[in-house]
Design a protein around this motif. Structure first.
Motif, PDB file in Angstrom:
ATOM      1  N   GLU A 195     -87.448 -71.207  38.707  1.00 12.25           N
ATOM      2  CA  GLU A 195     -86.896 -69.884  39.007  1.00 12.25           C
ATOM      3  C   GLU A 195     -87.493 -68.784  38.138  1.00 12.25           C
ATOM      4  OE1 GLU A 195     -82.905 -69.729  36.174  1.00 12.25           O
ATOM      5  OE2 GLU A 195     -82.702 -69.667  38.355  1.00 12.25           O
ATOM      6  N   GLU A 196     -88.193 -69.188  37.064  1.00 14.29           N
ATOM      7  CA  GLU A 196     -88.817 -68.215  36.174  1.00 14.29           C
ATOM      8  C   GLU A 196     -90.246 -67.861  36.604  1.00 14.29           C
ATOM      9  OE1 GLU A 196     -87.419 -66.950  33.283  1.00 14.29           O
ATOM     10  OE2 GLU A 196     -85.516 -67.992  33.558  1.00 14.29           O
ATOM     11  N   ARG A 197     -90.848 -68.680  37.460  1.00 15.89           N
ATOM     12  CA  ARG A 197     -92.230 -68.472  37.840  1.00 15.89           C
ATOM     13  C   ARG A 197     -92.374 -67.291  38.810  1.00 15.89           C
ATOM     14  NH1 ARG A 197     -93.320 -74.715  39.556  1.00 15.89           N
ATOM     15  NH2 ARG A 197     -92.723 -75.666  37.566  1.00 15.89           N
ATOM     16  N   VAL A 198     -93.499 -66.602  38.694  1.00 15.63           N
ATOM     17  CA  VAL A 198     -93.785 -65.509  39.620  1.00 15.63           C
ATOM     18  C   VAL A 198     -94.341 -66.093  40.915  1.00 15.63           C
ATOM     19  CG1 VAL A 198     -95.173 -63.438  40.029  1.00 15.63           C
ATOM     20  CG2 VAL A 198     -94.204 -63.871  37.755  1.00 15.63           C
ATOM     21  N   ARG A 199     -93.729 -65.734  42.033  1.00 15.89           N
ATOM     22  CA  ARG A 199     -94.171 -66.220  43.339  1.00 15.89           C
ATOM     23  C   ARG A 199     -95.051 -65.170  44.023  1.00 15.89           C
ATOM     24  NH1 ARG A 199     -92.935 -71.534  42.890  1.00 15.89           N
ATOM     25  NH2 ARG A 199     -90.750 -71.848  42.328  1.00 15.89           N
ATOM     26  N   ALA A 200     -96.091 -65.641  44.690  1.00 11.22           N
ATOM     27  CA  ALA A 200     -96.916 -64.767  45.526  1.00 11.22           C
ATOM     28  C   ALA A 200     -96.473 -65.001  46.964  1.00 11.22           C
ATOM     29  CB  ALA A 200     -98.392 -65.097  45.356  1.00 11.22           C
ATOM     30  N   LEU A 201     -95.698 -64.069  47.502  1.00  8.01           N
ATOM     31  CA  LEU A 201     -95.062 -64.249  48.812  1.00  8.01           C
ATOM     32  C   LEU A 201     -95.769 -63.445  49.887  1.00  8.01           C
ATOM     33  CD1 LEU A 201     -91.383 -63.770  47.580  1.00  8.01           C
ATOM     34  CD2 LEU A 201     -92.540 -65.951  47.977  1.00  8.01           C
ATOM     35  N   LYS A 202     -96.005 -64.067  51.020  1.00  8.72           N
ATOM     36  CA  LYS A 202     -96.519 -63.341  52.173  1.00  8.72           C
ATOM     37  C   LYS A 202     -95.380 -62.540  52.799  1.00  8.72           C
ATOM     38  CE  LYS A 202    -100.178 -66.646  53.279  1.00  8.72           C
ATOM     39  NZ  LYS A 202    -100.740 -67.576  54.302  1.00  8.72           N
ATOM     40  N   VAL A 203     -95.716 -61.385  53.361  1.00 11.23           N
ATOM     41  CA  VAL A 203     -94.716 -60.564  54.054  1.00 11.23           C
ATOM     42  C   VAL A 203     -94.739 -60.959  55.525  1.00 11.23           C
ATOM     43  CG1 VAL A 203     -93.955 -58.237  54.626  1.00 11.23           C
ATOM     44  CG2 VAL A 203     -95.032 -58.690  52.397  1.00 11.23           C
ATOM     45  N   GLN A 204     -93.605 -61.374  56.020  1.00  7.05           N
ATOM     46  CA  GLN A 204     -93.502 -61.852  57.399  1.00  7.05           C
ATOM     47  C   GLN A 204     -93.965 -60.777  58.397  1.00  7.05           C
ATOM     48  OE1 GLN A 204     -89.483 -62.595  58.833  1.00  7.05           O
ATOM     49  NE2 GLN A 204     -90.137 -64.533  59.740  1.00  7.05           N
ATOM     50  N   ASP A 205     -94.699 -61.201  59.403  1.00  4.25           N
ATOM     51  CA  ASP A 205     -95.193 -60.338  60.495  1.00  4.25           C
ATOM     52  C   ASP A 205     -96.276 -59.360  60.058  1.00  4.25           C
ATOM     53  OD1 ASP A 205     -93.371 -61.545  62.231  1.00  4.25           O
ATOM     54  OD2 ASP A 205     -91.810 -60.072  61.763  1.00  4.25           O
ATOM     55  N   MET A 206     -96.774 -59.512  58.846  1.00  9.27           N
ATOM     56  CA  MET A 206     -97.821 -58.595  58.391  1.00  9.27           C
ATOM     57  C   MET A 206     -99.185 -59.248  58.610  1.00  9.27           C
ATOM     58  SD  MET A 206     -98.292 -56.623  54.784  1.00  9.27           S
ATOM     59  CE  MET A 206     -99.620 -55.435  54.569  1.00  9.27           C
ATOM     60  N   SER A 207     -99.894 -58.786  59.626  1.00 12.33           N
ATOM     61  CA  SER A 207    -101.206 -59.359  59.940  1.00 12.33           C
ATOM     62  C   SER A 207    -102.352 -58.469  59.464  1.00 12.33           C
ATOM     63  CB  SER A 207    -101.336 -59.577  61.448  1.00 12.33           C
ATOM     64  OG  SER A 207    -101.163 -58.357  62.155  1.00 12.33           O
ATOM     65  N   SER A 208    -102.073 -57.203  59.206  1.00  8.54           N
ATOM     66  CA  SER A 208    -103.129 -56.290  58.767  1.00  8.54           C
ATOM     67  C   SER A 208    -103.586 -56.641  57.355  1.00  8.54           C
ATOM     68  CB  SER A 208    -102.634 -54.839  58.804  1.00  8.54           C
ATOM     69  OG  SER A 208    -101.539 -54.669  57.925  1.00  8.54           O
ATOM     70  N   ARG A 209    -104.838 -56.345  57.064  1.00 10.24           N
ATOM     71  CA  ARG A 209    -105.412 -56.646  55.764  1.00 10.24           C
ATOM     72  C   ARG A 209    -106.127 -55.425  55.196  1.00 10.24           C
ATOM     73  NH1 ARG A 209    -107.513 -62.747  55.232  1.00 10.24           N
ATOM     74  NH2 ARG A 209    -105.711 -63.804  56.127  1.00 10.24           N
ATOM     75  N   ILE A 210    -106.336 -55.449  53.913  1.00  7.49           N
ATOM     76  CA  ILE A 210    -107.028 -54.361  53.234  1.00  7.49           C
ATOM     77  C   ILE A 210    -108.538 -54.604  53.342  1.00  7.49           C
ATOM     78  CG2 ILE A 210    -107.368 -53.195  51.026  1.00  7.49           C
ATOM     79  CD1 ILE A 210    -104.555 -54.391  50.283  1.00  7.49           C
ATOM     80  N   ARG A 211    -109.267 -53.602  53.782  1.00  9.07           N
ATOM     81  CA  ARG A 211    -110.713 -53.728  53.911  1.00  9.07           C
ATOM     82  C   ARG A 211    -111.388 -53.432  52.562  1.00  9.07           C
ATOM     83  NH1 ARG A 211    -109.501 -50.075  57.654  1.00  9.07           N
ATOM     84  NH2 ARG A 211    -110.869 -48.547  56.638  1.00  9.07           N
ATOM     85  N   VAL A 212    -112.195 -54.374  52.111  1.00 11.28           N
ATOM     86  CA  VAL A 212    -113.013 -54.173  50.910  1.00 11.28           C
ATOM     87  C   VAL A 212    -114.411 -53.823  51.399  1.00 11.28           C
ATOM     88  CG1 VAL A 212    -113.874 -55.195  48.780  1.00 11.28           C
ATOM     89  CG2 VAL A 212    -111.620 -55.856  49.660  1.00 11.28           C
TER      90      VAL A 212
END
Length: 325
Positions: free
Chosen positions: A264-281
């Protein structure tokens, strides 16, 4: 020769994915991904994996062709190397502030070996300010995020990067009592129930997330604005805030360190549901500004190394998810 093709050659020469991956200093899964991309690109199967690993007919043809290409490249490389070390010049390169440590140290080491007399000046900042410098002729090229089309500028997409919500389970349970341990995603509407921090309201990631949240009629509460992700991570580990962060942050030593300790102390990297768009590099430079050969070599080397680095990051994320499952 592309990284995908080089990985294929390692696999053929070793005829064992584990040994090939060790030779390439990547994970076996990373090497397999390169092979799959190559198969998808040519729309063929390159290996038969049972009863033992061997090349298909298409694989044999590709191998023979790549060996010829390699001979040509070796000759070209030898010819150029005799003169590249004599090339001198300057590159003023702008890079998004949170991507600098991800790619530049490795990139510079490799580039400086090939072009020891080319001086590279690095300017790290947010994308809008870098674009202003590029428009004013103060940069030769830049690596930025979600850059809109602009007349007179050439863009080359490096890759597309997803965003994550970083938060601890202890923090999430405080604001979302029904939160399930080990859950790897968060619903958009639940984002309105938790306090958040952000880097800046002009940051590409904040703007990207803002567009998604507006489309889903979600209003979030930013309680602080902080200029870097590491400070936000420190607050996150104290269970004070959640924050949005790009995929590239998953390989940061501080994030890896945050995976230790009670669940419960660990930082989680969570996906956001229904989010398909991505950041363009994207790499951007003036289409009216001449780029000398040593600058083009720098640009191409950056694109290839960035992709390789992100492949490592994606493997790391899959490992984290499987460990928590």
């Amino acid at each position: 020769m592309t990284t995908n093709q080089q990985m294929f050659l390692y696999a053929v020469e070793e005829m064992n994915f584990t040994r090939a991956a060790e030779r390439a200093f990547v994970t076996q899964q990373c090497l397999s991904d390169h092979i799959r991309r190559l198969e998808k690109n040519y729309n063929v199967k390159l290996f038969d994996r049972t009863p033992k690993l061997k090349l298909t007919k298409a694989g044999e043809i590709l191998y023979a062709s790549l060996m010829e290409i390699q001979k040509i490249e070796n000759h070209v490389e030898q010819t150029i190397s005799e003169s590249s070390k004599d090339v001198s010049g300057n590159i003023i390169f702008g890079i998004h502030v949170e991507r600098t440590h991800l790619i530049f140290p490795t990139l510079f080491s490799a580039y400086h070996k090939e072009y020891p007399n080319v001086k590279v000046s690095l300017i790290s900042d947010q994308t809008p300010r870098l674009m202003n410098l590029l428009e004013n002729g103060q940069l030769d090229m830049m690596l930025g995020l979600d850059i809109p089309p602009q007349e007179g500028y050439a863009k080359e997409q490096v890759l597309e990067e997803p965003a994550f919500l970083f938060a601890t389970e202890k923090f999430l349970r405080r604001y979302i009592p029904e939160w399930k341990s080990g859950q790897t995603w968060i619903a958009p509407e639940d984002l309105s129930r938790i306090p958040l921090s952000c880097t800046s309201y002009t940051c590409a990631l904040t703007r990207h997330m803002g567009q998604f949240l507006t489309e889903h009629n979600v209003v979030v509460h930013y309680i602080c604005e902080i200029g870097d992700y590491l400070t936000q991570l420190m607050l996150c580990r104290r269970h004070e805030v959640g924050f949005f962060c790009p995929e590239s942050f998953l390989i940061e030593e501080d994030f890896i360190e945050s995976q230790k300790g009670p669940a419960e102390e660990r930082v989680r990297a969570l996906k956001v549901q229904d989010m398909s768009s991505r950041i363009r590099v994207e790499m951007v430079y003036s289409s009216h500004h001449y780029l000398p050969g040593y600058a083009i070599a720098f640009k191409d080397m950056l694109k290839e190394q960035y992709q390789t680095r992100v492949d490592e990051i994606r493997r790391r994320y899959e490992e984290i998810v499987s460990e928590d499952a």
